[in-house]
Scaffold this active site. Structure first.
Site, PDB file in Angstrom:
ATOM      1  CE  LYS A  15      -1.145  -0.212   4.718  1.00  0.00           C
ATOM      2  NZ  LYS A  15      -0.198  -1.114   5.110  1.00  0.00           N
ATOM      3  NE  ARG A 127       8.742  -3.454   4.577  1.00  0.00           N
ATOM      4  CZ  ARG A 127       7.532  -2.783   4.786  1.00  0.00           C
ATOM      5  NH1 ARG A 127       6.718  -2.295   4.112  1.00  0.00           N
ATOM      6  NH2 ARG A 127       7.222  -2.937   6.301  1.00  0.00           N
ATOM      7  NE  ARG A 159       8.973  -0.625   8.604  1.00  0.00           N
ATOM      8  CZ  ARG A 159       7.961  -0.354   8.239  1.00  0.00           C
ATOM      9  NH1 ARG A 159       7.686   0.211   6.980  1.00  0.00           N
ATOM     10  NH2 ARG A 159       6.960  -0.547   8.907  1.00  0.00           N
ATOM     11  NE  ARG A 170       4.688  -4.038  11.035  1.00  0.00           N
ATOM     12  CZ  ARG A 170       5.316  -4.075   9.778  1.00  0.00           C
ATOM     13  NH1 ARG A 170       6.476  -5.009   9.743  1.00  0.00           N
ATOM     14  NH2 ARG A 170       5.014  -3.384   9.027  1.00  0.00           N
TER      15      ARG A 170
END
Ligand code: AMP
Length: 226
Positions: A15, A127, A159, A170
Protein backbone atom coordinates in the site's frame (compact mmCIF):
# COMPACT_ATOMS: atom_id res chain seq x y z
CA UNK A 1 -14.33 15.92 -7.09
CA UNK A 2 -11.31 15.79 -4.75
CA UNK A 3 -9.66 12.37 -4.62
CA UNK A 4 -9.76 11.64 -0.89
CA UNK A 5 -8.31 8.15 -0.92
CA UNK A 6 -7.52 5.64 1.82
CA UNK A 7 -5.13 2.90 0.73
CA UNK A 8 -5.82 -0.13 2.92
CA UNK A 9 -4.40 -3.60 3.33
CA UNK A 10 -2.13 -5.58 5.66
CA UNK A 11 1.55 -4.72 6.23
CA UNK A 12 3.46 -5.82 3.12
CA UNK A 13 0.50 -5.60 0.72
CA UNK A 14 2.28 -2.80 -1.14
CA UNK A 15 0.00 0.00 0.00
CA UNK A 16 2.93 2.37 0.64
CA UNK A 17 4.31 1.84 -2.87
CA UNK A 18 0.89 2.13 -4.48
CA UNK A 19 0.01 5.21 -2.40
CA UNK A 20 3.28 6.82 -3.56
CA UNK A 21 2.58 6.01 -7.21
CA UNK A 22 -1.01 7.20 -7.03
CA UNK A 23 0.01 10.43 -5.31
CA UNK A 24 2.70 11.11 -7.94
CA UNK A 25 0.36 10.39 -10.85
CA UNK A 26 -2.52 12.50 -9.50
CA UNK A 27 -0.62 15.38 -7.87
CA UNK A 28 -2.01 14.80 -4.38
CA UNK A 29 0.04 14.33 -1.18
CA UNK A 30 0.67 10.89 0.27
CA UNK A 31 0.10 10.95 4.00
CA UNK A 32 1.69 8.02 5.79
CA UNK A 33 1.32 7.83 9.57
CA UNK A 34 4.10 5.20 9.71
CA UNK A 35 6.50 7.60 7.89
CA UNK A 36 5.51 10.53 10.11
CA UNK A 37 6.00 8.45 13.26
CA UNK A 38 9.37 7.09 12.08
CA UNK A 39 10.44 10.66 11.30
CA UNK A 40 9.49 11.69 14.86
CA UNK A 41 11.53 8.74 16.22
CA UNK A 42 14.55 9.77 14.09
CA UNK A 43 14.21 13.40 15.19
CA UNK A 44 14.01 12.32 18.84
CA UNK A 45 10.89 14.42 19.58
CA UNK A 46 8.70 13.69 22.60
CA UNK A 47 6.17 12.03 20.29
CA UNK A 48 8.96 9.93 18.77
CA UNK A 49 10.15 8.75 22.18
CA UNK A 50 6.62 7.73 23.16
CA UNK A 51 5.83 6.04 19.83
CA UNK A 52 9.21 4.38 19.20
CA UNK A 53 8.96 1.59 21.79
CA UNK A 54 5.40 0.72 20.75
CA UNK A 55 6.35 0.57 17.08
CA UNK A 56 9.41 -1.58 17.82
CA UNK A 57 7.11 -4.18 19.42
CA UNK A 58 4.80 -4.21 16.38
CA UNK A 59 1.90 -2.77 18.38
CA UNK A 60 -0.37 0.13 17.47
CA UNK A 61 0.37 3.65 18.68
CA UNK A 62 -2.62 5.11 20.56
CA UNK A 63 -5.58 6.43 18.58
CA UNK A 64 -5.25 9.89 20.16
CA UNK A 65 -1.69 10.32 18.92
CA UNK A 66 -2.27 9.26 15.31
CA UNK A 67 -5.65 11.03 15.01
CA UNK A 68 -3.95 14.24 16.19
CA UNK A 69 -1.18 13.88 13.60
CA UNK A 70 -3.65 13.26 10.75
CA UNK A 71 -6.05 16.02 11.81
CA UNK A 72 -3.22 18.55 11.74
CA UNK A 73 -1.93 17.28 8.36
CA UNK A 74 -5.37 17.42 6.70
CA UNK A 75 -5.82 21.09 7.58
CA UNK A 76 -3.02 22.02 5.14
CA UNK A 77 -4.05 23.51 1.79
CA UNK A 78 -2.16 20.93 -0.30
CA UNK A 79 -4.83 18.35 0.67
CA UNK A 80 -7.69 20.33 -0.92
CA UNK A 81 -7.44 18.57 -4.35
CA UNK A 82 -7.25 15.28 -2.47
CA UNK A 83 -4.83 13.04 -0.58
CA UNK A 84 -3.83 9.42 -0.19
CA UNK A 85 -3.74 8.06 3.33
CA UNK A 86 -1.34 5.18 3.87
CA UNK A 87 -1.48 3.30 7.19
CA UNK A 88 -4.40 5.31 8.56
CA UNK A 89 -7.06 4.58 9.72
CA UNK A 90 -6.17 1.27 11.36
CA UNK A 91 -9.01 1.06 13.90
CA UNK A 92 -12.73 1.82 13.81
CA UNK A 93 -12.14 4.68 16.29
CA UNK A 94 -9.65 6.24 13.85
CA UNK A 95 -12.12 5.75 10.96
CA UNK A 96 -14.89 7.50 12.89
CA UNK A 97 -12.52 10.36 13.75
CA UNK A 98 -11.51 10.64 10.08
CA UNK A 99 -15.17 10.89 9.02
CA UNK A 100 -15.53 13.81 11.42
CA UNK A 101 -12.28 15.46 10.29
CA UNK A 102 -13.32 15.48 6.61
CA UNK A 103 -16.98 16.31 7.20
CA UNK A 104 -18.16 18.67 4.44
CA UNK A 105 -15.43 17.48 2.01
CA UNK A 106 -15.87 14.97 -0.85
CA UNK A 107 -16.54 11.30 -0.05
CA UNK A 108 -13.72 9.04 1.07
CA UNK A 109 -12.64 6.49 -1.52
CA UNK A 110 -11.45 3.29 0.17
CA UNK A 111 -9.16 0.96 -1.77
CA UNK A 112 -8.22 -2.36 -0.19
CA UNK A 113 -5.16 -4.17 -1.56
CA UNK A 114 -5.64 -7.89 -0.89
CA UNK A 115 -2.66 -10.33 -0.56
CA UNK A 116 -2.40 -13.80 1.13
CA UNK A 117 -0.62 -14.10 4.53
CA UNK A 118 2.15 -16.45 3.30
CA UNK A 119 3.04 -13.95 0.56
CA UNK A 120 3.00 -11.08 3.09
CA UNK A 121 5.56 -12.74 5.41
CA UNK A 122 7.81 -13.54 2.44
CA UNK A 123 7.66 -9.95 1.17
CA UNK A 124 8.23 -8.27 4.54
CA UNK A 125 11.31 -10.38 5.30
CA UNK A 126 12.82 -9.45 1.96
CA UNK A 127 12.06 -5.70 2.31
CA UNK A 128 15.01 -3.28 2.70
CA UNK A 129 15.05 0.42 3.55
CA UNK A 130 17.87 2.90 2.84
CA UNK A 131 19.33 4.24 6.10
CA UNK A 132 20.20 7.51 4.33
CA UNK A 133 17.31 8.51 2.00
CA UNK A 134 14.58 6.16 3.41
CA UNK A 135 13.75 4.67 -0.05
CA UNK A 136 12.07 1.26 0.33
CA UNK A 137 12.79 -1.78 -1.84
CA UNK A 138 10.86 -5.04 -2.07
CA UNK A 139 12.75 -8.34 -2.48
CA UNK A 140 11.84 -8.54 -6.17
CA UNK A 141 13.40 -5.13 -6.86
CA UNK A 142 16.92 -5.96 -5.57
CA UNK A 143 19.25 -8.93 -5.90
CA UNK A 144 20.09 -10.45 -2.47
CA UNK A 145 23.73 -9.37 -2.87
CA UNK A 146 22.94 -5.63 -3.23
CA UNK A 147 23.84 -3.80 0.01
CA UNK A 148 23.92 -0.16 -1.16
CA UNK A 149 20.91 1.97 -2.05
CA UNK A 150 20.51 2.29 -5.86
CA UNK A 151 19.23 5.87 -5.35
CA UNK A 152 21.90 7.40 -3.09
CA UNK A 153 24.45 4.68 -2.21
CA UNK A 154 23.37 4.67 1.46
CA UNK A 155 23.31 1.45 3.51
CA UNK A 156 20.34 -0.88 2.93
CA UNK A 157 18.84 -2.03 6.23
CA UNK A 158 16.02 -4.26 7.41
CA UNK A 159 13.32 -2.29 9.25
CA UNK A 160 13.37 -3.26 12.96
CA UNK A 161 9.72 -4.31 12.71
CA UNK A 162 10.33 -6.52 9.62
CA UNK A 163 11.95 -9.20 11.82
CA UNK A 164 9.89 -12.46 11.53
CA UNK A 165 8.52 -12.49 15.12
CA UNK A 166 7.55 -8.82 14.84
CA UNK A 167 6.00 -9.47 11.40
CA UNK A 168 3.77 -12.16 12.93
CA UNK A 169 2.79 -9.76 15.73
CA UNK A 170 1.94 -7.03 13.21
CA UNK A 171 -0.20 -9.40 11.12
CA UNK A 172 -1.99 -10.53 14.29
CA UNK A 173 -2.61 -6.92 15.29
CA UNK A 174 -3.86 -6.25 11.78
CA UNK A 175 -6.27 -9.17 12.00
CA UNK A 176 -7.64 -8.15 15.36
CA UNK A 177 -7.82 -4.37 14.99
CA UNK A 178 -8.12 -3.69 11.31
CA UNK A 179 -10.52 -6.32 10.02
CA UNK A 180 -13.49 -4.64 11.78
CA UNK A 181 -12.49 -1.59 9.77
CA UNK A 182 -13.30 -3.42 6.54
CA UNK A 183 -16.75 -4.08 7.96
CA UNK A 184 -17.02 -0.35 8.68
CA UNK A 185 -16.21 0.60 5.09
CA UNK A 186 -17.21 -2.25 2.82
CA UNK A 187 -20.89 -1.36 2.48
CA UNK A 188 -19.99 2.12 1.14
CA UNK A 189 -20.51 2.72 -2.59
CA UNK A 190 -16.94 4.08 -2.72
CA UNK A 191 -15.27 0.91 -1.33
CA UNK A 192 -13.13 -1.06 -3.82
CA UNK A 193 -10.84 -4.12 -3.55
CA UNK A 194 -7.91 -4.87 -5.86
CA UNK A 195 -5.71 -7.96 -6.21
CA UNK A 196 -2.30 -7.06 -4.73
CA UNK A 197 -0.59 -10.31 -5.79
CA UNK A 198 -0.03 -8.99 -9.34
CA UNK A 199 3.03 -7.12 -10.70
CA UNK A 200 3.38 -3.56 -9.32
CA UNK A 201 2.37 -1.87 -12.60
CA UNK A 202 -0.78 -3.98 -12.87
CA UNK A 203 -1.73 -3.24 -9.25
CA UNK A 204 -1.15 0.46 -10.00
CA UNK A 205 -3.49 0.31 -13.01
CA UNK A 206 -6.10 -1.59 -10.98
CA UNK A 207 -5.90 1.03 -8.19
CA UNK A 208 -6.32 3.90 -10.69
CA UNK A 209 -9.35 2.20 -12.26
CA UNK A 210 -10.83 1.44 -8.83
CA UNK A 211 -10.47 5.07 -7.71
CA UNK A 212 -12.01 6.33 -10.95
CA UNK A 213 -15.05 4.10 -10.61
CA UNK A 214 -15.42 4.89 -6.89
CA UNK A 215 -15.18 8.63 -7.59
CA UNK A 216 -18.00 8.30 -10.12
CA UNK A 217 -20.07 6.42 -7.53
CA UNK A 218 -19.27 9.05 -4.89
CA UNK A 219 -20.44 12.01 -6.95
CA UNK A 220 -23.85 13.34 -6.08
CA UNK A 221 -26.52 13.23 -8.85
CA UNK A 222 -26.39 17.07 -9.03
CA UNK A 223 -22.64 17.10 -9.74
CA UNK A 224 -22.96 14.31 -12.31
CA UNK A 225 -25.54 16.27 -14.24
CA UNK A 226 -23.57 19.53 -14.27
P1 AMP B 1 3.52 1.26 8.83
O1 AMP B 1 4.72 1.91 8.22
O2 AMP B 1 2.22 1.81 8.31
O3 AMP B 1 3.56 -0.26 8.76
O4 AMP B 1 3.53 1.64 10.39
C1 AMP B 1 4.61 1.25 11.24
C2 AMP B 1 4.17 1.28 12.68
O5 AMP B 1 3.76 2.63 13.04
C3 AMP B 1 2.96 0.40 13.01
O6 AMP B 1 3.32 -0.95 13.27
C4 AMP B 1 2.42 1.11 14.27
O7 AMP B 1 3.21 0.83 15.40
C5 AMP B 1 2.63 2.59 13.92
N1 AMP B 1 1.45 3.16 13.21
C6 AMP B 1 1.41 3.66 11.94
N2 AMP B 1 0.18 4.09 11.62
C7 AMP B 1 -0.60 3.85 12.70
C8 AMP B 1 -1.99 4.04 12.99
N3 AMP B 1 -2.83 4.55 12.08
N4 AMP B 1 -2.43 3.67 14.22
C9 AMP B 1 -1.60 3.16 15.15
N5 AMP B 1 -0.30 2.93 14.94
C10 AMP B 1 0.22 3.27 13.73
Amino acid sequence: MALNVIMMGPPGAGKGTQAERFAGAHGVPKISTGDMLREAVRAGTELGTRAGAIMGAGKLVSDDIVIGIVRERLTRADTLPGFVLDGFPRTVAQARALDRIIEGRDSLIVVKIAVSEAELVRRLQARRVCGQCAATFGGAELAATVTACPCCGGPLLQRADDDESVIRARLEVYDRETRPLMEYYKARPTFRQVDGAQALDRVQAAVAAAVESAAAAGRTPVEQGS
